[in-house]
Scaffold this motif. Structure first.
Motif, PDB file in Angstrom:
ATOM      1  N   ALA A   1     -39.975   9.366  24.951  1.00  0.00           N
ATOM      2  CA  ALA A   1     -38.862   8.257  25.158  1.00  0.00           C
ATOM      3  C   ALA A   1     -39.335   7.362  26.526  1.00  0.00           C
ATOM      4  O   ALA A   1     -38.907   6.186  26.223  1.00  0.00           O
ATOM      5  N   GLN A   2     -40.160   7.666  27.331  1.00  0.00           N
ATOM      6  CA  GLN A   2     -40.420   6.928  28.190  1.00  0.00           C
ATOM      7  C   GLN A   2     -41.617   5.969  28.086  1.00  0.00           C
ATOM      8  O   GLN A   2     -41.450   4.707  28.450  1.00  0.00           O
TER       9      GLN A   2
ATOM     10  N   LYS B   1     -41.663   4.786  24.830  1.00  0.00           N
ATOM     11  CA  LYS B   1     -40.884   3.668  24.074  1.00  0.00           C
ATOM     12  C   LYS B   1     -40.369   2.709  25.111  1.00  0.00           C
ATOM     13  O   LYS B   1     -39.997   1.604  24.823  1.00  0.00           O
ATOM     14  N   GLU B   2     -39.596   2.976  26.391  1.00  0.00           N
ATOM     15  CA  GLU B   2     -39.042   2.340  27.292  1.00  0.00           C
ATOM     16  C   GLU B   2     -40.233   1.420  27.843  1.00  0.00           C
ATOM     17  O   GLU B   2     -39.815   0.144  27.907  1.00  0.00           O
TER      18      GLU B   2
ATOM     19  N   ALA C   1     -40.982  -1.423  25.406  1.00  0.00           N
ATOM     20  CA  ALA C   1     -39.796  -2.473  25.279  1.00  0.00           C
ATOM     21  C   ALA C   1     -39.929  -3.332  26.439  1.00  0.00           C
ATOM     22  O   ALA C   1     -39.924  -4.673  26.297  1.00  0.00           O
ATOM     23  N   SER C   2     -40.081  -3.052  27.650  1.00  0.00           N
ATOM     24  CA  SER C   2     -40.209  -3.597  28.880  1.00  0.00           C
ATOM     25  C   SER C   2     -41.601  -4.545  28.849  1.00  0.00           C
ATOM     26  O   SER C   2     -41.611  -5.636  29.342  1.00  0.00           O
TER      27      SER C   2
END
Length: 182
Positions: free
Chosen positions: A111-112, A114-115, A118-119
């Motif tokens: 999950a991190q 993927k974040e 995105a950032s």
């Protein structure tokens, strides 16, 4: 999905011919159990792939240290020493074969990662820092076609359109290589 190991309780006679199944065990149950065990083995094999770092041939990148690779993967390195923009290409972080890479390089849960993707790509529509490829073949094609690109791919997907990069002084399949799947 959780798998429970079930010890078969079939009886064998002196000639090793199967006798009747235990009471209550149907053909459906045995087949279902076999399929589940096959799927569990397949998932384990997929997660145990040997990965390799590959580069666009115009990069001239032949080796990289682990700390430098981490910076590339986390979009903390924007340009190569020759001025080309850095693009990191990877498979989807949720793909089983990426588990090893997430653990050893990103050191972050899915999950991190993927974040982070995105950032890192926010505001960079024309030249994303990190690209997620749909397949190993797609990944190799993207690395080959984007100057400054590097990517991580299954060793058996490598072809002559990309260059293999030494990671921490080792090539894929050499003893001690960081991205060895077992």
């Amino acid at each position: 999905m959780a798998f429970v190991a079930v010890e078969p309780s079939l009886e064998f006679d002196e000639n090793h011919a199967k006798t009747s199944p235990p009471a209550g065990e149907s053909v459906f149950y045995r087949r279902t159990r076999s399929v589940c065990l096959f799927l569990a083995a397949s998932i384990s094999l997929a997660a145990a792939r040997d990965l390799a770092l590959v580069s666009n041939k115009s990069n001239g990148l032949s080796a990289i240290t682990l700390p430098d690779l981490v910076k590339v993967c986390k979009a903390q390195t924007n340009r190569w020493p020759d001025g080309k923009p850095v693009t990191f290409i990877m498979r989807d972080p949720s793909a089983p074969e990426m588990k090893l890479f997430l653990e050893k390089v990103f050191e972050l849960p899915e999950a991190q990662v993927k974040e982070l993707i995105a950032s890192a790509n926010h505001g960079r529509a024309n030249h994303p820092a990190i690209i997620v490829a749909n397949s190993d073949e797609d990944l190799v094609n993207k690395v080959a076609s984007i100057p400054g690109a590097v990517g991580v791919v299954d060793v058996y997907a490598i072809n002559s359109s990309v260059a293999v990069v030494k990671l921490a002084g080792k090539l894929p399949l050499e003893p001690g290589y960081l991205l060895h799947g077992n």
